[in-house]
Design an enzyme around this catalytic site. Structure first.
Site, PDB file in Angstrom:
ATOM      1  N   HIS A 160      25.140  34.411  66.827  1.00  0.00           N
ATOM      2  CA  HIS A 160      24.386  34.408  65.562  1.00  0.00           C
ATOM      3  C   HIS A 160      24.066  35.830  65.096  1.00  0.00           C
ATOM      4  CE1 HIS A 160      23.573  30.107  66.452  1.00  0.00           C
ATOM      5  NE2 HIS A 160      23.436  30.563  67.683  1.00  0.00           N
ATOM      6  N   SER A 281      32.100  59.538  49.761  1.00  0.00           N
ATOM      7  CA  SER A 281      31.579  59.012  48.507  1.00  0.00           C
ATOM      8  C   SER A 281      31.631  60.125  47.470  1.00  0.00           C
ATOM      9  CB  SER A 281      30.137  58.540  48.710  1.00  0.00           C
ATOM     10  OG  SER A 281      29.431  58.594  47.487  1.00  0.00           O
ATOM     11  N   LYS A 287      28.050  60.550  53.085  1.00  0.00           N
ATOM     12  CA  LYS A 287      28.677  59.275  53.424  1.00  0.00           C
ATOM     13  C   LYS A 287      30.058  59.401  54.032  1.00  0.00           C
ATOM     14  CE  LYS A 287      27.746  55.519  51.450  1.00  0.00           C
ATOM     15  NZ  LYS A 287      27.286  54.221  51.871  1.00  0.00           N
ATOM     16  N   GLU A 294      37.429  47.858  55.633  1.00  0.00           N
ATOM     17  CA  GLU A 294      37.072  46.935  54.543  1.00  0.00           C
ATOM     18  C   GLU A 294      38.324  46.387  53.866  1.00  0.00           C
ATOM     19  OE1 GLU A 294      32.848  48.719  52.979  1.00  0.00           O
ATOM     20  OE2 GLU A 294      34.630  49.928  52.685  1.00  0.00           O
TER      21      GLU A 294
END
Ligand code: ARG
Length: 464
Positions: A160, A281, A287, A294
């Site tokens: 979970h 970024s 970043k 992804e």
């Protein structure tokens, strides 16, 4: 004034419906990818025709010579493809006619575009599936190597997405080895089933010419010819099976990609991805984003979409060939290319990622991850039924939570206030190292057991 073909969309077209017909009908823009297989199939077919005395040896040599020239022209980018000639089969045949004259017309004896496209596409899918199998194997080896480095690196295991029990990172990676291992066998299994040549099924009914389908099957590297001419030109289940196995691979890749995304957040901080597989970024200078992970996660949608598309194309088609089946190619090409790229990106990320063992271990100690070990000790040392041990452990966890400390930081008298027979022997079982070490059941997370799993896969992959 320009003649409008249709009030709704005619402005875009220079001529009437036949331009639309050409646009919907022509497949050359994408099936040109099959040129190698198409020429391979034609050479095998012509050789067999000559062997069987259906065409003369001279004609065969002419045809073969001509096809070699066409192959060279396409490979060199000099071939002029024509949409009027619809598809790769007719483009090649027409060029062959230009090169060798009417002899080219002998090539299509005892053949139809139906068995021609079936054999071309099967050859392509089979070759691609073989490549996919090799790439999956390379990824497995890459995971095995990383797992071997980390058989004793502690990390929390989750259910979970809540910390559950301590694991080792090596064990976690080996879970993916099992998944990709099944994928590998699925792809190989599909290859075995598609290893039959449809060439010689002709339009759908076979032929009266004395062709030898066993010879062409062998020449093209197939195990044997297909047994039913109708089925040979009607089904595309070989492509569906390829997409189905590709989709399962993609799902596995997407789960690993998702974990990479999670692990590389500053909240988890379990790994850092190499710069080579991250991007920055445009506004936030600090970043480093896991874009490759992804995208692997997202590309699963394209691959699964291809599977559903082809299933839907084939659903309800009457036997034998229908033009619907021309729609089988683009999506398979796209899915294959997408999967190749995803596998390569995953390989790159896995082999370059840096493990932050300190953060992983620290996280392992959170969330009372050794509570099960506590309960197991109560069963073993005090002979309690597991359900009762579970209840007592729950009370100990609640007490520790109250005191904002770990289970192992509770005093013996505090533990004895929950159950008087508890001794200080229990403390040695509450460390994450001990917990992991103790999980020696077959397939468990103990480093010894993980090494055994690694050995199993090495033997399986490297012994013939
Ligand atoms: N381009 C066609 C395809 O991909 C080739 C087969 C055409 N056969 C036919 N009967 N029209 O399916």
């Amino acid at each position: 004034m320009k003649k409008q073909s249709n009030k709704m969309w005619g402005g875009r077209f220079t001529s009437g419906p036949d331009a639309i017909m050409e646009a919907i009908n022509a497949s050359i823009d994408f099936d040109r990818k099959l040129y190698v297989q198409d020429i391979q199939g034609s050479v095998a077919h012509a050789a067999m025709l000559a062997e069987q005395g259906i065409i003369s040896k001279e004609d065969y040599h002419e045809i073969e010579k001509g096809l070699k020239i066409v192959l060279q022209e396409i490979t060199d980018g000099q071939f002029v493809f024509s949409r009027q000639l619809e598809d790769i089969h007719m483009n090649i045949e027409s060029r062959l006619t230009e090169l060798i004259g009417p002899t080219a017309g002998c090539l299509h004896t005892a053949r139809s575009r139906n068995d021609q496209v079936a054999v071309d596409f099967r050859l392509w899918v089979k070759r691609q599936a073989e490549k996919t199998a090799e790439e999956i194997e390379t990824l497995i080896i890459c995971l095995l190597n990383r797992a071997e480095e980390h058989t004793a690196t502690l990390m929390p295991g989750f259910t979970h997405l809540q910390i559950a029990q301590p694991l080792t990172f090596g064990h976690h990676l080996m879970a993916y080895v099992e998944m990709f291992g099944r994928d590998l066998s699925r792809v190989r299994n599909a290859i075995e089933r598609m290893d039959e040549s449809p060439l010689g099924a002709v339009a759908l009914a076979g032929t009266g010419f004395p062709i030898d389908r066993f010879t062409t099957a062998k020449m093209l590297g197939f195990r044997e010819p297909t047994r039913n001419s109708i089925d040979s030109v009607s089904d595309r289940d070989f492509a569906i099976e390829f997409l189905a196995s590709a989709s399962i691979v993609a799902i596995h890749l997407s789960r690993l990609a998702e974990e990479i995304v999670l692990w590389s957040t500053s909240q988890f901080n379990f790994i850092s991805l190499s710069d080579a597989f991250s991007s920055g970024s445009s506004i936030m200078p600090q970043k480093k984003n896991p874009d490759a992970a992804e995208l692997v996660r997202a590309k699963t949608g394209r691959i699964n979409g291809a599977l559903v598309t082809l299933l839907t194309i084939m659903k309800g088609l009457p036997l034998a060939y229908s033009k619907d089946m021309q729609e089988d190619k683009e999506l398979v090409f796209d899915a294959a290319e997408t999967l190749e790229l995803s596998l390569a990106a995953m390989m790159g990320m896995i082999s370059n990622l840096v493990v932050n063992a300190v953060a992983m271990k620290r996280a392992t100690e959170l969330g009372y991850s050794t509570a099960t070990d506590f309960a197991d000790w109560l069963v073993r040392a005090l002979g309690l039924p597991f359900r009762e041990a579970h209840h007592i452990t729950g009370q100990a966890v609640a007490l520790a939570e109250n005191k904002k400390c770990d289970l192992g930081q509770l005093s013996l008298s505090e533990l004895q206030s929950i159950h008087p027979e508890i001794t200080d022997d229990v403390f040695q079982y509450l460390t994450v190292e001990k917990s992991v070490e103790s999980r020696t059941s077959y397939g468990g997370t103990a480093p010894k057991e993980v090494c055994r799993q690694i050995l199993y896969w090495k033997k399986r992959l490297f012994t013939v």
